[in-house]
Design a protein around this motif. Sequence first.
Motif, PDB file in Angstrom:
ATOM      1  N   GLY A 402      14.075 -17.595 -23.856  1.00  0.00           N
ATOM      2  CA  GLY A 402      13.019 -16.647 -24.178  1.00  0.00           C
ATOM      3  C   GLY A 402      13.501 -15.690 -25.243  1.00  0.00           C
ATOM      4  N   HIS A 403      12.633 -14.780 -25.659  1.00  0.00           N
ATOM      5  CA  HIS A 403      12.977 -13.857 -26.736  1.00  0.00           C
ATOM      6  C   HIS A 403      12.631 -12.415 -26.363  1.00  0.00           C
ATOM      7  N   CYS A 457      13.024 -10.303 -32.785  1.00  0.00           N
ATOM      8  CA  CYS A 457      13.673 -10.725 -31.551  1.00  0.00           C
ATOM      9  C   CYS A 457      15.001  -9.985 -31.467  1.00  0.00           C
ATOM     10  N   ILE A 459      17.610 -10.887 -29.725  1.00  0.00           N
ATOM     11  CA  ILE A 459      18.807 -11.735 -29.752  1.00  0.00           C
ATOM     12  C   ILE A 459      19.277 -11.583 -31.192  1.00  0.00           C
ATOM     13  N   HIS A 462      19.171 -14.399 -33.573  1.00  0.00           N
ATOM     14  CA  HIS A 462      17.819 -14.815 -33.960  1.00  0.00           C
ATOM     15  C   HIS A 462      17.274 -13.888 -35.047  1.00  0.00           C
ATOM     16  N   MET A 467      14.092 -14.160 -37.458  1.00  0.00           N
ATOM     17  CA  MET A 467      13.003 -13.954 -36.497  1.00  0.00           C
ATOM     18  C   MET A 467      12.632 -12.467 -36.504  1.00  0.00           C
TER      19      MET A 467
HETATM   20 CU   LIG Z   1      14.898 -14.773 -30.020  1.00  0.00          CU
END
Ligand SMILES: [Cu+2]
Length: 474
Positions: A402-403, A457, A459, A462, A467
């Motif tokens: 997931g994000h 995101c 992360i 990411h 992202m």
């Molecule tokens: Cu992500």
Amino acid sequence: MRKKWMLGIVLGILIIILVYTVFSMIDFYNDPINTDIGSTDSARKLPIPALLVPSNSDANSSDYYLNVQEGTTNFFNDKSTPTLGYNGSYLGPVLKVARGQEVRMHVTNELQEDTSIHWHGLEVEGTKDGGPHQVISAGATWDPVFTINQPASTLWFHPHVIGSTATQVYYGLAGLIIVEDENSMSLNLPDEYGVNDMPLIIQDRSFSQDGSFVYVDNMMDGATGDYILVNGAITPYLEVNQTKMRFRIVNGANARNFDLRLSDYDEFTQIASDGGLLEKPIVSDSLFISPGERVEIIIDFSKYDEGEKIKLMSDNELVMTFHVGEKTVDDTVIPEVLSVIERLDEDQATNVKTIDLDGMGHMVTLNGRTFDMDRIDDNVTLGDIEIWEITTFRSMMMGSEGHPFHIHGTQFQVLDRNGFEPFENEKGWKDTIFVRSGETVRIIVRFKYKGLFMYHCHILEHEEAGMMGQLEVE
Ligand SMILES: [Cu+2]
């Protein structure tokens, strides 16, 4: 024709599996050290970051100085690790401010490379946000001035510069912000910093044989580590009295989620989410926290006996241990009403937008494309309320778990998760929300400050891979 097409897909999948396996093996041979730092019990005392002292004593307006610097940190007794920190070698001091206070920051970059300092969760104009548009070059100082105008909360700061956010955070750049307001100070919650009000910045890191960090931005899904650190110490311990203790927890990991619980699934009480106190306390025995998110919890140690050791775990991994001491006077309370939260009204939303988060590893997109500094992805009118529908793609084969989706410069509310009511602890102010693979989460947000803001995101790998998008409020 159809057969060829099918063969193509099968070959494609095989190639992906092959690449994935090769990169996993590279990770494996990158073999971090397995220095035995003791038994599964905690080894070191929990470091408590210092409060950042302003250079002047005017309560309404204060100057704060932060130096971004290189250093070395001893995570292991006999090894030193090159690290980065604010006013120290790893992490940074805690900025404790009050609603209404004018803050004059002075951030000097003593690194050999660019950095920036983003105030995660702080509601300020775009030019003060510290995102990729406010680069602090090597040797330069950045002096943003802003007034705290949001509810009591636990926020944090970290670099947000294109190309090196993830590594600079990994090497140690992160710190906490505590915002107090009239409400929070009237509640008689545990609020004595370093005594019954403790920050817990939870991270994971890998080390090589010589003690240096191993940053592996692998093909899996972001940089994760073999060791759990709290406030910069590996699985530490904290001595606590038999009283109520408040913990301000930040998931400061680059990519990893934590599923927190106490060793015996004992209950604790959550009192705040990212953007402030919840309306009412939530008693729980586990707590999920994704990168970038914060929670405040209270553990009542009065139910334990002197000498007991209570472990904080993430799934089955040790995070830290509490050593229970003597009984002392405790006049703090957890009130039934913590705050009053004004609900943003769906009917007042002027726009509904879709944010589609897709992919994993380096192959990630936001609404089908990757970040471009020269492209404004969204325009928003100042003061407008919008509904954002955040979706993630469910991969058949392998995908991200997931994000954690974050918007800069504002706090939002969660309307629903897959059409259902959000979790109880998602009903307060949030600035980061975890959207699991295949889920749709609707949030409602008001843009109260002008400027350019990022959304992405959390992360960090990411984010670095693109992202991320940018919106302009005017
Ligand atoms: Cu992500």
